[in-house]
Design a protein around this motif. Structure first.
Motif, PDB file in Angstrom:
ATOM      1  N   ILE A  30       0.860  -1.183   0.000  1.00 57.34           N
ATOM      2  CA  ILE A  30       0.000   0.000   0.000  1.00 57.34           C
ATOM      3  C   ILE A  30       0.898   1.234   0.000  1.00 57.34           C
ATOM      4  O   ILE A  30       1.622   1.487   0.964  1.00 57.34           O
ATOM      5  CB  ILE A  30      -0.930   0.040   1.225  1.00 57.34           C
ATOM      6  CG1 ILE A  30      -1.701  -1.270   1.375  1.00 57.34           C
ATOM      7  CG2 ILE A  30      -1.891   1.228   1.107  1.00 57.34           C
ATOM      8  CD1 ILE A  30      -2.542  -1.350   2.647  1.00 57.34           C
ATOM      9  N   ASP A  31       0.855   1.989  -1.069  1.00 62.66           N
ATOM     10  CA  ASP A  31       1.603   3.239  -1.136  1.00 62.66           C
ATOM     11  C   ASP A  31       0.754   4.381  -0.590  1.00 62.66           C
ATOM     12  O   ASP A  31      -0.471   4.414  -0.783  1.00 62.66           O
ATOM     13  CB  ASP A  31       2.017   3.536  -2.572  1.00 62.66           C
ATOM     14  CG  ASP A  31       3.141   2.627  -3.054  1.00 62.66           C
ATOM     15  OD1 ASP A  31       3.940   2.171  -2.210  1.00 62.66           O
ATOM     16  OD2 ASP A  31       3.216   2.368  -4.274  1.00 62.66           O
ATOM     17  N   ASN A  32       1.420   5.309   0.111  1.00 62.87           N
ATOM     18  CA  ASN A  32       0.763   6.514   0.644  1.00 62.87           C
ATOM     19  C   ASN A  32      -0.350   6.193   1.630  1.00 62.87           C
ATOM     20  O   ASN A  32      -1.387   6.870   1.654  1.00 62.87           O
ATOM     21  CB  ASN A  32       0.217   7.380  -0.500  1.00 62.87           C
ATOM     22  CG  ASN A  32       1.303   7.784  -1.473  1.00 62.87           C
ATOM     23  OD1 ASN A  32       2.361   8.254  -1.067  1.00 62.87           O
ATOM     24  ND2 ASN A  32       1.058   7.576  -2.762  1.00 62.87           N
ATOM     25  N   LEU A  33      -0.118   5.194   2.468  1.00 59.74           N
ATOM     26  CA  LEU A  33      -1.114   4.848   3.496  1.00 59.74           C
ATOM     27  C   LEU A  33      -1.172   5.914   4.587  1.00 59.74           C
ATOM     28  O   LEU A  33      -2.222   6.136   5.189  1.00 59.74           O
ATOM     29  CB  LEU A  33      -0.779   3.485   4.104  1.00 59.74           C
ATOM     30  CG  LEU A  33      -1.686   2.999   5.229  1.00 59.74           C
ATOM     31  CD1 LEU A  33      -3.137   2.870   4.744  1.00 59.74           C
ATOM     32  CD2 LEU A  33      -1.191   1.660   5.786  1.00 59.74           C
ATOM     33  N   PHE A  34      -0.054   6.566   4.828  1.00 54.10           N
ATOM     34  CA  PHE A  34       0.014   7.520   5.937  1.00 54.10           C
ATOM     35  C   PHE A  34       0.123   8.951   5.434  1.00 54.10           C
ATOM     36  O   PHE A  34       0.530   9.206   4.293  1.00 54.10           O
ATOM     37  CB  PHE A  34       1.195   7.173   6.848  1.00 54.10           C
ATOM     38  CG  PHE A  34       1.068   5.826   7.479  1.00 54.10           C
ATOM     39  CD1 PHE A  34       0.274   5.642   8.594  1.00 54.10           C
ATOM     40  CD2 PHE A  34       1.716   4.714   6.938  1.00 54.10           C
ATOM     41  CE1 PHE A  34       0.132   4.387   9.170  1.00 54.10           C
ATOM     42  CE2 PHE A  34       1.589   3.461   7.509  1.00 54.10           C
ATOM     43  CZ  PHE A  34       0.790   3.294   8.625  1.00 54.10           C
ATOM     44  N   LEU A 164      10.723   4.537   4.725  1.00 50.47           N
ATOM     45  CA  LEU A 164      10.840   5.980   4.950  1.00 50.47           C
ATOM     46  C   LEU A 164      12.065   6.540   4.243  1.00 50.47           C
ATOM     47  O   LEU A 164      12.845   7.299   4.808  1.00 50.47           O
ATOM     48  CB  LEU A 164      10.928   6.249   6.461  1.00 50.47           C
ATOM     49  CG  LEU A 164       9.716   5.782   7.286  1.00 50.47           C
ATOM     50  CD1 LEU A 164      10.015   5.867   8.772  1.00 50.47           C
ATOM     51  CD2 LEU A 164       8.478   6.608   6.939  1.00 50.47           C
ATOM     52  N   ASN A 165      12.217   6.156   2.983  1.00 51.87           N
ATOM     53  CA  ASN A 165      13.418   6.519   2.225  1.00 51.87           C
ATOM     54  C   ASN A 165      13.082   7.440   1.066  1.00 51.87           C
ATOM     55  O   ASN A 165      12.495   7.027   0.076  1.00 51.87           O
ATOM     56  CB  ASN A 165      14.101   5.255   1.701  1.00 51.87           C
ATOM     57  CG  ASN A 165      14.382   4.270   2.826  1.00 51.87           C
ATOM     58  OD1 ASN A 165      15.177   4.558   3.709  1.00 51.87           O
ATOM     59  ND2 ASN A 165      13.704   3.140   2.819  1.00 51.87           N
ATOM     60  N   LYS A 166      13.438   8.691   1.196  1.00 50.10           N
ATOM     61  CA  LYS A 166      13.199   9.670   0.136  1.00 50.10           C
ATOM     62  C   LYS A 166      14.279   9.540  -0.941  1.00 50.10           C
ATOM     63  O   LYS A 166      15.420   9.180  -0.664  1.00 50.10           O
ATOM     64  CB  LYS A 166      13.201  11.083   0.718  1.00 50.10           C
ATOM     65  CG  LYS A 166      12.084  11.324   1.727  1.00 50.10           C
ATOM     66  CD  LYS A 166      12.103  12.750   2.221  1.00 50.10           C
ATOM     67  CE  LYS A 166      10.958  12.998   3.191  1.00 50.10           C
ATOM     68  NZ  LYS A 166      10.929  14.406   3.686  1.00 50.10           N
ATOM     69  N   GLU A 167      13.891   9.844  -2.165  1.00 52.38           N
ATOM     70  CA  GLU A 167      14.819   9.854  -3.298  1.00 52.38           C
ATOM     71  C   GLU A 167      15.546   8.516  -3.467  1.00 52.38           C
ATOM     72  O   GLU A 167      16.709   8.459  -3.843  1.00 52.38           O
ATOM     73  CB  GLU A 167      15.828  10.999  -3.145  1.00 52.38           C
ATOM     74  CG  GLU A 167      15.168  12.368  -3.088  1.00 52.38           C
ATOM     75  CD  GLU A 167      16.165  13.488  -2.892  1.00 52.38           C
ATOM     76  OE1 GLU A 167      17.370  13.204  -2.812  1.00 52.38           O
ATOM     77  OE2 GLU A 167      15.740  14.660  -2.810  1.00 52.38           O
ATOM     78  N   TRP A 168      14.836   7.423  -3.177  1.00 47.79           N
ATOM     79  CA  TRP A 168      15.417   6.091  -3.376  1.00 47.79           C
ATOM     80  C   TRP A 168      15.289   5.716  -4.846  1.00 47.79           C
ATOM     81  O   TRP A 168      14.314   6.065  -5.501  1.00 47.79           O
ATOM     82  CB  TRP A 168      14.686   5.063  -2.518  1.00 47.79           C
ATOM     83  CG  TRP A 168      15.526   3.873  -2.173  1.00 47.79           C
ATOM     84  CD1 TRP A 168      15.548   2.677  -2.800  1.00 47.79           C
ATOM     85  CD2 TRP A 168      16.484   3.802  -1.127  1.00 47.79           C
ATOM     86  NE1 TRP A 168      16.457   1.838  -2.201  1.00 47.79           N
ATOM     87  CE2 TRP A 168      17.060   2.508  -1.169  1.00 47.79           C
ATOM     88  CE3 TRP A 168      16.931   4.689  -0.163  1.00 47.79           C
ATOM     89  CZ2 TRP A 168      18.032   2.087  -0.280  1.00 47.79           C
ATOM     90  CZ3 TRP A 168      17.900   4.274   0.726  1.00 47.79           C
ATOM     91  CH2 TRP A 168      18.438   2.988   0.661  1.00 47.79           C
ATOM     92  N   VAL A 191      10.558   2.416  -1.019  1.00 47.39           N
ATOM     93  CA  VAL A 191      10.345   3.832  -1.301  1.00 47.39           C
ATOM     94  C   VAL A 191       9.502   4.486  -0.208  1.00 47.39           C
ATOM     95  O   VAL A 191       8.807   3.816   0.561  1.00 47.39           O
ATOM     96  CB  VAL A 191       9.688   4.028  -2.683  1.00 47.39           C
ATOM     97  CG1 VAL A 191      10.575   3.472  -3.781  1.00 47.39           C
ATOM     98  CG2 VAL A 191       8.311   3.367  -2.730  1.00 47.39           C
ATOM     99  N   TYR A 192       9.547   5.806  -0.180  1.00 53.16           N
ATOM    100  CA  TYR A 192       8.935   6.577   0.906  1.00 53.16           C
ATOM    101  C   TYR A 192       7.433   6.341   1.003  1.00 53.16           C
ATOM    102  O   TYR A 192       6.717   6.357   0.002  1.00 53.16           O
ATOM    103  CB  TYR A 192       9.204   8.063   0.676  1.00 53.16           C
ATOM    104  CG  TYR A 192       9.051   8.927   1.910  1.00 53.16           C
ATOM    105  CD1 TYR A 192       9.855   8.724   3.025  1.00 53.16           C
ATOM    106  CD2 TYR A 192       8.128   9.965   1.944  1.00 53.16           C
ATOM    107  CE1 TYR A 192       9.740   9.522   4.145  1.00 53.16           C
ATOM    108  CE2 TYR A 192       8.008  10.777   3.060  1.00 53.16           C
ATOM    109  CZ  TYR A 192       8.810  10.549   4.163  1.00 53.16           C
ATOM    110  OH  TYR A 192       8.699  11.351   5.274  1.00 53.16           O
TER     111      TYR A 192
END
Length: 231
Positions: A30-34, A164-168, A191-192
């Motif tokens: 699930i992307d963007n759950l939070f 919680l990894n930005k710009e991965w 990915v974030y």
């Protein structure tokens, strides 16, 4: 406050259930759950270097000390990573720290009720001696590792991984890999704000983390890991 409401509509939960039943292992992504704004606030805390401590596990023992680790063969070394230390955040209480608030939410009634609906199983911490140690932040650098293992402890029915990894990117490494079915591993990029939920007793749920390939030794892979039990 913490959840992206669009991702927890009844229609979405129905789709998650269908995906769980039709995948090997039983898992969903699930992307963007939070809520992204709240996660950004959490990351401002996690970037503080003093909040972390090295953690090592072998296949035969958890939380081994330095002496035990040095006497363990490489093949028997299971985990080397950093774990977030609640008590070193410099706050006077859990409610004054956004990162700790999020961990409390992940073990609270609202989120556990959501997981219960998705997996169609009641979840409870009533028989868990120390629930707080089963939900925490971890980070890996290019010298760390999480080798192949299963999370199927007795009574454990849901595992959650939140990245919680930005710009991965695909050249960074650090993907989660499920064993899958018939020697067909499943790679999932960390990915974030990507949440992976899976049944640790399902076929093919053994997993590991690919090596981080960044040449920058200060590059970290951040995630939350949380385990849940049934009655």
């Amino acid at each position: 406050m913490w959840l992206n409401e669009e991702q927890v509509l009844d229609s979405a939960i129905y789709a998650y259930r269908e995906s769980l039943l039709n995948s090997i292992p039983n898992y969903i992504v699930i992307d963007n759950l939070f809520d992204i704004t709240k996660l950004n606030e959490v990351m401002a805390v996690l970037y503080q270097a003093h909040c972390w401590q090295a953690q090592t596990h072998t296949y035969s023992a958890l939380y081994v000390d330095s002496a035990q680790w040095q006497n363990t063969s490489i093949d028997e070394r299971f985990v080397q990573r950093d774990v977030w230390q609640h008590e070193t955040t410099g706050t006077s209480g859990a409610n004054s720290n956004i990162a700790q608030q999020f961990l409390l939410f992940l073990r609270g009634d609202e989120f556990m009720s959501l997981l219960s609906r998705i997996f169609n199983v009641p979840l409870t911490d009533i028989n868990v001696a120390k629930p707080e140690i089963n939900t925490n932040y971890f980070r890996l650098n290019p010298t760390d590792f999480v080798n192949q293992h299963a999370d199927d402890s007795p009574g454990r029915v849901v595992c959650m991984l939140l990245y919680l990894n930005k710009e991965w990117n695909k050249n960074t490494g650090g993907e989660l890999v499920f064993l899958g079915e018939d020697d067909g591993p499943i790679d999932i990029a960390p990915v974030y704000n990507r949440c992976v939920l899976f049944d640790p007793s399902s076929k093919g749920s053994e997993h590991w983390v690919k090596e981080i390939t960044s040449e920058n030794t200060n590059k970290y892979r951040y995630n939350v890991t949380s385990w849940y039990w049934s009655t």
